[in-house]
Write a protein that holds these residues in place. Structure first.
Motif, PDB file in Angstrom:
ATOM      1  N   ASN A  50      78.632  27.087 -14.383  1.00 58.33           N
ATOM      2  CA  ASN A  50      78.355  25.988 -15.304  1.00 58.33           C
ATOM      3  C   ASN A  50      77.054  26.290 -16.062  1.00 58.33           C
ATOM      4  O   ASN A  50      76.112  26.808 -15.473  1.00 58.33           O
ATOM      5  N   ILE A 142      82.633  19.792 -13.768  1.00 55.66           N
ATOM      6  CA  ILE A 142      81.643  18.766 -14.142  1.00 55.66           C
ATOM      7  C   ILE A 142      81.804  18.296 -15.589  1.00 55.66           C
ATOM      8  O   ILE A 142      81.610  17.110 -15.883  1.00 55.66           O
ATOM      9  N   THR A 146      82.414  14.448 -16.239  1.00 56.10           N
ATOM     10  CA  THR A 146      81.469  13.709 -17.086  1.00 56.10           C
ATOM     11  C   THR A 146      82.237  12.906 -18.124  1.00 56.10           C
ATOM     12  O   THR A 146      81.947  11.735 -18.383  1.00 56.10           O
ATOM     13  N   GLY A 166      77.677  16.089 -30.655  1.00 58.21           N
ATOM     14  CA  GLY A 166      77.784  17.315 -29.869  1.00 58.21           C
ATOM     15  C   GLY A 166      79.235  17.677 -29.602  1.00 58.21           C
ATOM     16  O   GLY A 166      79.588  18.185 -28.529  1.00 58.21           O
ATOM     17  N   SER A 168      81.165  19.979 -30.637  1.00 58.10           N
ATOM     18  CA  SER A 168      81.584  21.381 -30.536  1.00 58.10           C
ATOM     19  C   SER A 168      81.190  22.005 -29.193  1.00 58.10           C
ATOM     20  O   SER A 168      81.516  23.155 -28.920  1.00 58.10           O
ATOM     21  N   GLY A 169      80.467  21.252 -28.345  1.00 59.41           N
ATOM     22  CA  GLY A 169      79.976  21.816 -27.085  1.00 59.41           C
ATOM     23  C   GLY A 169      80.991  21.728 -25.955  1.00 59.41           C
ATOM     24  O   GLY A 169      82.118  21.250 -26.130  1.00 59.41           O
ATOM     25  N   GLY A 170      80.556  22.185 -24.789  1.00 56.18           N
ATOM     26  CA  GLY A 170      81.443  22.194 -23.614  1.00 56.18           C
ATOM     27  C   GLY A 170      81.947  20.806 -23.266  1.00 56.18           C
ATOM     28  O   GLY A 170      83.141  20.610 -23.008  1.00 56.18           O
ATOM     29  N   VAL A 171      81.049  19.815 -23.253  1.00 58.04           N
ATOM     30  CA  VAL A 171      81.449  18.441 -22.927  1.00 58.04           C
ATOM     31  C   VAL A 171      82.163  17.808 -24.114  1.00 58.04           C
ATOM     32  O   VAL A 171      83.244  17.227 -23.974  1.00 58.04           O
ATOM     33  N   SER A 191      77.604  21.335 -36.070  1.00 54.26           N
ATOM     34  CA  SER A 191      77.122  22.230 -37.143  1.00 54.26           C
ATOM     35  C   SER A 191      78.295  22.603 -38.043  1.00 54.26           C
ATOM     36  O   SER A 191      79.449  22.632 -37.580  1.00 54.26           O
ATOM     37  N   ASN A 194      80.918  25.038 -36.956  1.00 48.83           N
ATOM     38  CA  ASN A 194      81.891  24.635 -35.924  1.00 48.83           C
ATOM     39  C   ASN A 194      82.907  23.599 -36.403  1.00 48.83           C
ATOM     40  O   ASN A 194      83.698  23.087 -35.602  1.00 48.83           O
TER      41      ASN A 194
HETATM   42  N1  NAP Z   1      78.660  21.402 -19.605  1.00 48.78           N
HETATM   43  C1  NAP Z   1      78.712  20.558 -18.590  1.00 48.78           C
HETATM   44  O1  NAP Z   1      79.483  20.768 -17.621  1.00 48.78           O
HETATM   45  C2  NAP Z   1      77.860  19.305 -18.576  1.00 48.78           C
HETATM   46  C3  NAP Z   1      78.114  18.334 -17.602  1.00 48.78           C
HETATM   47  C4  NAP Z   1      77.369  17.164 -17.592  1.00 48.78           C
HETATM   48  C5  NAP Z   1      76.381  16.963 -18.520  1.00 48.78           C
HETATM   49  N2  NAP Z   1      76.128  17.944 -19.434  1.00 48.78           N
HETATM   50  C6  NAP Z   1      75.070  17.654 -20.415  1.00 48.78           C
HETATM   51  O2  NAP Z   1      75.740  17.313 -21.648  1.00 48.78           O
HETATM   52  C7  NAP Z   1      74.971  17.817 -22.755  1.00 48.78           C
HETATM   53  C8  NAP Z   1      75.845  18.775 -23.571  1.00 48.78           C
HETATM   54  O3  NAP Z   1      76.197  19.879 -22.729  1.00 48.78           O
HETATM   55  P1  NAP Z   1      77.224  20.993 -23.208  1.00 48.78           P
HETATM   56  O4  NAP Z   1      77.507  21.847 -22.025  1.00 48.78           O
HETATM   57  O5  NAP Z   1      78.340  20.356 -23.942  1.00 48.78           O
HETATM   58  O6  NAP Z   1      76.284  21.799 -24.188  1.00 48.78           O
HETATM   59  P2  NAP Z   1      76.702  22.905 -25.266  1.00 48.78           P
HETATM   60  O7  NAP Z   1      78.030  23.490 -24.952  1.00 48.78           O
HETATM   61  O8  NAP Z   1      75.532  23.802 -25.436  1.00 48.78           O
HETATM   62  O9  NAP Z   1      76.863  22.045 -26.607  1.00 48.78           O
HETATM   63  C9  NAP Z   1      75.761  21.448 -27.217  1.00 48.78           C
HETATM   64  C10 NAP Z   1      76.252  20.533 -28.337  1.00 48.78           C
HETATM   65  O10 NAP Z   1      75.103  19.887 -28.919  1.00 48.78           O
HETATM   66  C11 NAP Z   1      75.057  20.168 -30.314  1.00 48.78           C
HETATM   67  N3  NAP Z   1      73.657  20.319 -30.713  1.00 48.78           N
HETATM   68  C12 NAP Z   1      72.817  21.291 -30.331  1.00 48.78           C
HETATM   69  N4  NAP Z   1      71.612  21.091 -30.884  1.00 48.78           N
HETATM   70  C13 NAP Z   1      71.695  19.948 -31.623  1.00 48.78           C
HETATM   71  C14 NAP Z   1      70.786  19.213 -32.442  1.00 48.78           C
HETATM   72  N5  NAP Z   1      69.529  19.621 -32.604  1.00 48.78           N
HETATM   73  N6  NAP Z   1      71.235  18.073 -33.042  1.00 48.78           N
HETATM   74  C15 NAP Z   1      72.525  17.652 -32.884  1.00 48.78           C
HETATM   75  N7  NAP Z   1      73.442  18.321 -32.126  1.00 48.78           N
HETATM   76  C16 NAP Z   1      73.015  19.442 -31.502  1.00 48.78           C
HETATM   77  C17 NAP Z   1      75.874  21.416 -30.499  1.00 48.78           C
HETATM   78  O11 NAP Z   1      76.440  21.393 -31.790  1.00 48.78           O
HETATM   79  P3  NAP Z   1      76.491  22.670 -32.787  1.00 48.78           P
HETATM   80  O12 NAP Z   1      76.388  23.919 -31.934  1.00 48.78           O
HETATM   81  O13 NAP Z   1      77.804  22.530 -33.506  1.00 48.78           O
HETATM   82  O14 NAP Z   1      75.313  22.466 -33.640  1.00 48.78           O
HETATM   83  C18 NAP Z   1      76.961  21.277 -29.431  1.00 48.78           C
HETATM   84  O15 NAP Z   1      78.016  20.469 -29.932  1.00 48.78           O
HETATM   85  C19 NAP Z   1      73.739  18.486 -22.149  1.00 48.78           C
HETATM   86  O16 NAP Z   1      72.705  17.535 -22.124  1.00 48.78           O
HETATM   87  C20 NAP Z   1      74.172  18.837 -20.731  1.00 48.78           C
HETATM   88  O17 NAP Z   1      73.080  18.917 -19.848  1.00 48.78           O
HETATM   89  C21 NAP Z   1      76.841  19.083 -19.495  1.00 48.78           C
END
Ligand code: NAP
Length: 209
Positions: A50, A142, A146, A166, A168-171, A191, A194
């Motif tokens: 993760n 997770i 979530t 957000g 385009s991210g993992g969540v 962005s 994406n």
């Molecule tokens: N992954 C998990 O399993 C998980 C589980 C529980 C909680 N979380 C939490 O959920 C949040 C997102 O996690 P993730 O894994 O989805 O992260 P991720 O894959 O890195 O994605 C991050 C997202 O945030 C956007 N972003 C980045 N910088 C930004 C900014 N300055 N302004 C607006 N948007 C922005 C990105 O968009 P672009 O790239 O398109 O700009 C992308 O959509 C984090 O706080 C993480 O700790 C994650």
């Protein structure tokens, strides 16, 4: 009755750093002790690192050294701990389940990148029959859990309009697919690079920067 070996293969964190530098495959890592009340033992078939854990791995945290890596997993339940009348478990031996390692179990050394793990029964769900195990490891971990919590807490209904930040991210990419599948109108924020990706996930409108 499944015969559980005393040792197993496991990817172990040896020091702080990037996974490719600090993970070592151990062939004789002790198999966890049998599950206690409220716990299950899973024989892992698929596992995932993760992003949050990868960040933790980069920090010099002594409790992370000599623990098994990996949080999200899919596998077969091979043992169920003795249950109490107050908390009967509907998870059975032989069931294919997916889930994530809770922080408390992680601190005790459990990790998904191992052949066997012991976790609380409420950290898993049964894998839907139509879902491949390899896909379920990413979805039922997770990031998927979530999403389940957020969607329940928001009390969303078919036809609601939802903004996913957000997206385009993992969540967020899972959120977009789940919400569309539940019949909601989704506007995604991401962005510009994406935009095509989030539209492919099902977003009807996109605010890209
Ligand atoms: N992954 C998990 O399993 C998980 C589980 C529980 C909680 N979380 C939490 O959920 C949040 C997102 O996690 P993730 O894994 O989805 O992260 P991720 O894959 O890195 O994605 C991050 C997202 O945030 C956007 N972003 C980045 N910088 C930004 C900014 N300055 N302004 C607006 N948007 C922005 C990105 O968009 P672009 O790239 O398109 O700009 C992308 O959509 C984090 O706080 C993480 O700790 C994650």
């Amino acid at each position: 009755m499944v015969d559980i070996p005393k040792t197993m293969k496991a990817w172990v964190v040896t020091r702080a750093g990037k996974p490719q530098d600090v993970l070592e495959l151990k062939n004789n890592w002790p198999t966890p002790p049998p599950p206690r009340t409220g716990e299950i033992m899973v024989r892992v078939s698929y596992a995932a690192l993760n992003p949050g854990e990868v960040k933790i791995m980069g920090m010099a945290l002594p409790f992370k050294v000599n623990t098994v890596a990996g949080m999200d997993f899919v596998g077969e339940v091979v043992q169920v701990g003795p249950s109490t009348p107050k908390s009967p478990s509907d998870v059975l031996v032989g069931m294919i389940v997916g889930g994530t390692i809770p922080l408390m179990s992680m601190w005790r050394g459990a990790g998904a990148l191992s052949e066997y793990l012991v976790v609380p029964v409420d950290s898993v769900v049964e894998k839907p029959k139509g879902l491949k195990e390899s896909v379920a490891a990413g979805l039922l971990g997770i990031a998927g859990q979530t999403n389940a919590v957020i969607i329940r807490a928001a009390n969303l209904r078919e036809g609601n309009k939802v903004l996913v930040n957000g997206a385009s991210g993992g969540v967020g990419s899972i959120s977009v697919q789940l919400l569309r599948g539940m019949g909601m109108h989704v506007t995604a924020v991401c962005s510009a690079k994406n935009e095509a990706f989030v539209r492919r996930q099902g977003a009807e409108e996109v605010c890209s920067l």
